[in-house]
Motif scaffolding. Structure first.
Motif, mmCIF file in Angstrom:
data_model
loop_
_atom_site.group_PDB
_atom_site.id
_atom_site.type_symbol
_atom_site.label_atom_id
_atom_site.label_comp_id
_atom_site.label_asym_id
_atom_site.label_seq_id
_atom_site.Cartn_x
_atom_site.Cartn_y
_atom_site.Cartn_z
ATOM 1 N N GLY A 105 35.707 -3.960 -2.803
ATOM 2 C CA GLY A 105 35.270 -5.219 -2.054
ATOM 3 C C GLY A 105 33.991 -5.039 -1.379
ATOM 4 N N SER A 106 33.172 -3.856 -1.512
ATOM 5 C CA SER A 106 32.036 -3.272 -0.965
ATOM 6 C C SER A 106 30.910 -3.427 -2.246
ATOM 7 C CB SER A 106 32.030 -2.132 -0.284
ATOM 8 O OG SER A 106 32.324 -0.941 -0.842
ATOM 9 N N THR A 107 29.730 -3.011 -1.885
ATOM 10 C CA THR A 107 28.544 -2.822 -2.814
ATOM 11 C C THR A 107 27.820 -1.408 -2.537
ATOM 12 O OG1 THR A 107 27.066 -4.058 -1.489
ATOM 13 C CG2 THR A 107 28.501 -5.329 -3.004
ATOM 14 N N VAL A 108 27.145 -1.125 -3.346
ATOM 15 C CA VAL A 108 26.185 -0.125 -3.074
ATOM 16 C C VAL A 108 25.292 -0.112 -2.072
ATOM 17 C CG1 VAL A 108 24.454 1.402 -4.321
ATOM 18 C CG2 VAL A 108 26.346 0.880 -5.635
ATOM 19 N N ARG A 109 25.433 0.748 -1.388
ATOM 20 C CA ARG A 109 24.657 0.526 0.088
ATOM 21 C C ARG A 109 24.218 1.806 0.520
ATOM 22 N NH1 ARG A 109 29.048 -2.299 3.482
ATOM 23 N NH2 ARG A 109 29.285 -3.349 1.271
ATOM 24 N N ILE A 110 23.230 1.804 1.430
ATOM 25 C CA ILE A 110 22.732 2.841 2.342
ATOM 26 C C ILE A 110 23.581 3.067 3.648
ATOM 27 C CG2 ILE A 110 20.876 4.122 3.720
ATOM 28 C CD1 ILE A 110 18.845 2.459 1.764
ATOM 29 N N VAL A 111 24.069 3.955 4.232
ATOM 30 C CA VAL A 111 24.765 4.214 5.374
ATOM 31 C C VAL A 111 24.254 5.545 5.814
ATOM 32 C CG1 VAL A 111 26.838 2.860 4.809
ATOM 33 C CG2 VAL A 111 26.598 5.410 4.523
ATOM 34 N N THR A 112 24.061 5.582 7.336
ATOM 35 C CA THR A 112 24.124 6.819 7.992
ATOM 36 C C THR A 112 25.497 7.650 8.053
ATOM 37 O OG1 THR A 112 22.635 5.918 9.572
ATOM 38 C CG2 THR A 112 23.631 7.831 10.451
ATOM 39 N N TRP A 113 25.440 8.876 7.803
ATOM 40 C CA TRP A 113 26.503 9.876 7.687
ATOM 41 C C TRP A 113 26.643 10.976 8.880
ATOM 42 C CZ3 TRP A 113 26.689 14.770 6.955
ATOM 43 C CH2 TRP A 113 25.782 15.627 6.440
ATOM 44 N N ALA A 114 25.418 11.432 9.200
ATOM 45 C CA ALA A 114 25.285 12.470 10.108
ATOM 46 C C ALA A 114 25.381 11.852 11.395
ATOM 47 C CB ALA A 114 23.801 13.089 9.965
#
Length: 224
Positions: free
Chosen positions: A188-197
């Protein structure tokens, strides 16, 4: 840290350039590639306090044992993350994606052409000359472990249900900088940038960082 506006030099650099040329293009754009330990300030696509669901790895893939040969140079990592960034917006497909690009997945991903987390990692690093395999268990053994303070763009960031047990790894992202990654989250989502730290549930499941080797042979996705 590569700020959101600093991604342009990576994305616009010609995909066929060698790592040294890509590195010069990024540095010319003012991007800073030194390790950063603070949380990045950027627009995260996930809702605060609402973790993205992470699907388990699909069946039908066979990890392979691979010898480590030559570790990737910084330019190879930049090529890998550039390739992943160019896939932003491509749908998540469970079992989808391989070294050649997006593909139809399996089960709930059978009718979706796209990537799952390990498929995106496999594709990105294939562009940089590394065959890291199409499963997180293979990718975890596709290079050497590096400390999170030494993260470089392109390094693989892994997450596990139990960080003490690599067998429970269920997700992988590709480092954009020391605090952000580009990844394929879930159906349901797409390739994306996220913050993980600094994100609690990510920190709780963080197991380590792998820097791939650039020459290897590995098992790929067994997807259509």
């Amino acid at each position: 840290m590569i700020a959101e506006t600093g991604l342009a030099p990576i994305i616009t650099a010609a995909a066929g350039l060698m790592g040294a040329v890509v590195l010069l293009a990024v540095l010319a754009g003012g991007a800073r590639l030194t390790a950063i330990t603070t949380v990045a300030t950027c627009d995260d696509t996930s809702q605060p306090g609402q973790p993205e669901p992470l699907s388990a790895e699909p069946c039908g893939r066979r990890p392979a044992v691979m010898p480590i040969e030559g570790l990737a140079e910084p330019g190879h990592g930049l090529i890998a993350v550039q390739a992943a960034l160019l896939m932003r917006g491509v749908p998540y497909s469970w079992g989808g994606g391989n070294a050649n690009g997006p593909s139809f997945g399996i089960e709930q991903g059978a009718h979706i052409r796209g990537f799952d987390c390990s498929g995106l990692a496999e594709y990105a690093w294939a562009k940089a000359g590394a065959r890291i395999g199409g499963h997180t268990s293979t990718q975890w053994n596709a290079g050497v472990r590096v400390h999170r303070s030494q993260i470089r763009p392109g390094d693989l960031i892994f997450f596990a249900t139990n960080p003490a047990r690599p067998a429970t790894i269920h997700h992988v992202g590709i480092a954009v900088d020391a605090t952000r990654m580009v990844h394929a989250p879930s159906t349901g989502s797409t390739v994306r940038i996220v913050t993980w730290a600094g994100v609690p549930y990510r920190e709780h499941e963080f197991i380590g960082v792998i820097r791939p080797a650039t020459i290897r042979t590995a098992a790929s996705h067994t997807t259509p």
